[in-house]
Design an enzyme around this catalytic site. Structure first.
Site, PDB file in Angstrom:
ATOM      1  N   CYS A  29       0.835  -1.190   0.000  1.00  0.00           N
ATOM      2  CA  CYS A  29       0.000   0.000   0.000  1.00  0.00           C
ATOM      3  C   CYS A  29       0.872   1.244   0.000  1.00  0.00           C
ATOM      4  CB  CYS A  29      -0.876   0.038   1.252  1.00  0.00           C
ATOM      5  SG  CYS A  29      -1.904  -1.420   1.434  1.00  0.00           S
ATOM      6  N   GLY A  55      -0.442   0.608  -5.042  1.00  0.00           N
ATOM      7  CA  GLY A  55      -1.748   0.021  -4.785  1.00  0.00           C
ATOM      8  C   GLY A  55      -2.765   0.535  -5.771  1.00  0.00           C
ATOM      9  N   ASN A 130       0.550   0.934   5.705  1.00  0.00           N
ATOM     10  CA  ASN A 130       1.231   0.136   4.683  1.00  0.00           C
ATOM     11  C   ASN A 130       2.059  -0.908   5.415  1.00  0.00           C
ATOM     12  OD1 ASN A 130       4.250   0.649   2.766  1.00  0.00           O
ATOM     13  ND2 ASN A 130       2.699  -0.900   2.473  1.00  0.00           N
ATOM     14  N   GLY A 131       1.882  -2.163   5.065  1.00  0.00           N
ATOM     15  CA  GLY A 131       2.664  -3.217   5.693  1.00  0.00           C
ATOM     16  C   GLY A 131       1.778  -4.350   6.138  1.00  0.00           C
ATOM     17  N   TYR A 270      11.764  -4.073  -6.676  1.00  0.00           N
ATOM     18  CA  TYR A 270      10.550  -4.004  -7.490  1.00  0.00           C
ATOM     19  C   TYR A 270       9.578  -2.901  -7.107  1.00  0.00           C
ATOM     20  CZ  TYR A 270       5.866  -5.200  -9.101  1.00  0.00           C
ATOM     21  OH  TYR A 270       4.619  -5.133  -9.650  1.00  0.00           O
TER      22      TYR A 270
HETATM   23  P1  AMP Z   1       5.871 -13.995 -11.958  1.00  0.00           P
HETATM   24  O1  AMP Z   1       5.159 -13.904 -13.244  1.00  0.00           O
HETATM   25  O2  AMP Z   1       5.021 -14.584 -10.882  1.00  0.00           O
HETATM   26  O3  AMP Z   1       7.210 -14.658 -12.032  1.00  0.00           O
HETATM   27  O4  AMP Z   1       6.123 -12.526 -11.460  1.00  0.00           O
HETATM   28  C1  AMP Z   1       7.255 -11.823 -11.849  1.00  0.00           C
HETATM   29  C2  AMP Z   1       6.857 -10.464 -12.325  1.00  0.00           C
HETATM   30  O5  AMP Z   1       6.016  -9.822 -11.359  1.00  0.00           O
HETATM   31  C3  AMP Z   1       8.079  -9.605 -12.522  1.00  0.00           C
HETATM   32  O6  AMP Z   1       7.952  -9.033 -13.798  1.00  0.00           O
HETATM   33  C4  AMP Z   1       8.013  -8.547 -11.443  1.00  0.00           C
HETATM   34  O7  AMP Z   1       8.247  -7.285 -11.983  1.00  0.00           O
HETATM   35  C5  AMP Z   1       6.608  -8.618 -10.899  1.00  0.00           C
HETATM   36  N1  AMP Z   1       6.612  -8.700  -9.433  1.00  0.00           N
HETATM   37  C6  AMP Z   1       7.581  -9.126  -8.626  1.00  0.00           C
HETATM   38  N2  AMP Z   1       7.209  -9.079  -7.334  1.00  0.00           N
HETATM   39  C7  AMP Z   1       5.964  -8.607  -7.321  1.00  0.00           C
HETATM   40  C8  AMP Z   1       5.030  -8.305  -6.295  1.00  0.00           C
HETATM   41  N3  AMP Z   1       5.325  -8.506  -5.038  1.00  0.00           N
HETATM   42  N4  AMP Z   1       3.828  -7.814  -6.641  1.00  0.00           N
HETATM   43  C9  AMP Z   1       3.527  -7.625  -7.930  1.00  0.00           C
HETATM   44  N5  AMP Z   1       4.366  -7.886  -8.948  1.00  0.00           N
HETATM   45  C10 AMP Z   1       5.563  -8.366  -8.654  1.00  0.00           C
END
Ligand code: AMP
Length: 502
Positions: A29, A55, A130-131, A270
């Site tokens: 968030c 978010g 947030n958290g 990220y």
């Molecule tokens: P995946 O398709 O599950 O391997 O997710 C990897 C992709 O999701 C990467 O392109 C990251 O930029 C993005 N990503 C990584 N961590 C998160 C997160 N906690 N929440 C949303 N997107 C994420």
């Protein structure tokens, strides 16, 4: 089993009623607050807009006008629900806080949207968080046993109950009393009738900064939001610090014993925007250095470096510069789709990946391509993109993750699946390479990531950051996880599918 059901069931295991089952984990968030501004809600709306990446599911603002609190909480993007001059008329006041909320894997309900408001013995208070609290279920259960009635499954409501039950004489002491009972990662903003309060967890896992907008103080999750409203960065709220902002200025409290800060590395990997400075480090600079280290550790003969946009862009620039290879936009992203994770089911998420990224044949045809993403979580994004790049004519595809393999789930506010869905936790490098259909696969090392952070080598006794998703070294105890493990022991027939598999 979809993630939605896994989250619901996890809650059921802890005895929340059926109607509360969805969305019990509050993740990812952004928070913003301002004090002493004649158009406080308008400033907060702009600030939240700049925190939209934290978010995208729902947002809310609470304002105080000297007599009354006004709150609005809506599903949708900030720009859709809080745009135009109307906001200030709807939410009059000189103090305001706001919250923007990420989609969790399950459904979501209006009553979970923040800020949450309660009328207490000491007066009204609104809270945005947030958290994620690691003892949320423990506290909630205790409060329910004592007779508390909950309207939501939000941990902000737990905090409100703790404040309400405190016997301390004033709002600040009650707030601190509540903080003494919660554990986990949090950046909090709270609004009362005479102050704005900000607080950061004792390890500083989640970020929070202080800004100055023409003499009025603001609080924000990230510095990019200060830029957005035209405020000057003053300083970070420090780990374990509580700041009280009122007409008298800022008072800093340090109610807890000193601990070494351990901010979250995933903000750099990220989550945060690249133009933000988090805990004194430029996110863009760190990401570029991660790319450069990745090139040093996993370089390969190739023709072109291509980022998975947007999250892989700074690391790909760093990789290309360090390896002397051309950087090209081989994948074009549609900016009219949300982040892939926003989709609640794997099936829809996979479709989402296709619509979000398109291949740029001009760059890819006949080339040996190094494809850079910031992280590989489930592998859903990567496999689609590798296939797409190959279908567009790439001769070779070398996939690189600018962060180390994600082996452990997060419990502090980053949306990550259970361990059984984390690709690297369940497969060897070669198995992952085959599954992701790439010619070679490489990850940044944990040491390489620390080098990119420019904070010295990782201290194995007490690391400079929290890096549990890569190492399993959690910075706090995990009360709710232990509760889950005990519930499993008590009810051997029900478990596993009901419980967190950390
Ligand atoms: P995946 O398709 O599950 O391997 O997710 C990897 C992709 O999701 C990467 O392109 C990251 O930029 C993005 N990503 C990584 N961590 C998160 C997160 N906690 N929440 C949303 N997107 C994420």
């Amino acid at each position: 089993m979809t993630l939605a059901s896994s989250h619901s069931e996890r809650v059921e295991a802890h005895g929340l009623s059926g109607s509360d089952r969805d969305d019990a984990l509050r993740l990812e968030c952004g928070v913003f607050g301002v004090w002493g501004h004649p158009q406080a809600a308008g400033v907060v709306a702009l600030g939240l807009h700049m925190l939209q990446h934290r978010g995208q599911e729902a947002c809310g603002i609470a304002a105080y006008d000297g007599t009354k609190f006004h709150t609005e909480r809506h599903m949708g993007h900030v720009g859709e629900v809080f745009s135009g001059p109307d906001v200030v008329r709807r939410l009059p006041g000189f103090g305001a806080i706001g919250h923007t909320r990420y989609s969790t894997s399950g459904g979501s309900f209006l009553r979970n949207i923040q800020p949450m408001f309660a009328d207490l013995e000491t007066g009204g208070i609104a809270i945005g968080h947030n958290g994620n609290l690691t003892n949320f279920l423990y506290l909630r259960r205790r409060l329910v046993a004592e007779g508390a009635i909950f309207q939501s499954t939000s941990d902000s409501e737990v905090i409100l109950h703790l404040i309400a039950r405190s016997r301390k004489p004033n709002a600040v002491d009650r707030f601190v009393d509540a903080l003494a009972q919660i554990e986990g990662g949090y950046a909090l903003v709270a609004l009362t009738n005479d102050m704005l309060i900000g607080a950061r967890d004792p390890l500083g896992i989640r970020p929070l900064v202080i800004g100055d907008l023409d003499g009025r103080l603001v609080l924000a999750s990230e510095t990019c939001a200060l830029e957005g409203v035209g405020a000057r960065f003053v300083r970070d709220v420090e780990h374990g610090e509580v700041v009280v902002i009122s007409d008298k200025g800022l008072t800093s409290l340090r109610p807890f014993p000193a601990a070494k800060a351990r901010p979250c590395l995933f903000e750099y990997v990220y989550f945060a925007r690249p133009d933000s400075v988090v805990n004194g480090r430029s996110v863009y600079g760190v990401r570029k250095r991660m790319g450069a280290r990745l090139a040093a550790e996993t370089g390969v003969d190739a023709d072109v470096v291509v980022p998975v946009p947007d999250s892989g862009v700074p690391a790909a620039i760093g990789f290309a510069q360090a390896s002397g290879l051309p950087y090209e936009l081989g994948i074009i992203r549609s900016h009219y789709m949300g982040r892939t994770f926003i989709q609640p089911t794997q099936g829809v998420r996979e479709l989402g990946v296709r619509m979000k990224h398109s291949p740029n044949r001009e760059v890819l045809e006949g080339k040996r391509v190094i494809l850079i993403d910031d992280s590989i979580v489930r592998g859903t994004t990567s496999v689609k993109i590798v296939r797409m790049v190959r279908e567009a004519g790439a001769k070779e595809v070398h996939l690189r993750s600018a962060s180390p393999p994600i082996l452990w789930p997060d419990f502090y506010g980053i949306d990550m699946p259970d361990r059984q869905h984390l690709l690297a936790a369940n497969k060897s490098l070669e198995e992952m390479r085959r599954m992701l259909e790439c010619d070679t696969l490489g990850f940044l090392s944990v040491d390489g990531l620390y080098e990119a952070m420019e904070a010295g080598p990782r201290d194995p006794d007490c690391p400079q950051f929290t890096d549990h998703y890569f190492t399993g070294d959690y910075p706090t105890r995990l009360v709710d996880q232990d509760l889950a493990a005990n519930a499993e022991a008590d009810q051997p027939d029900r478990q596993l599918s009901l419980l967190v598999s950390a």
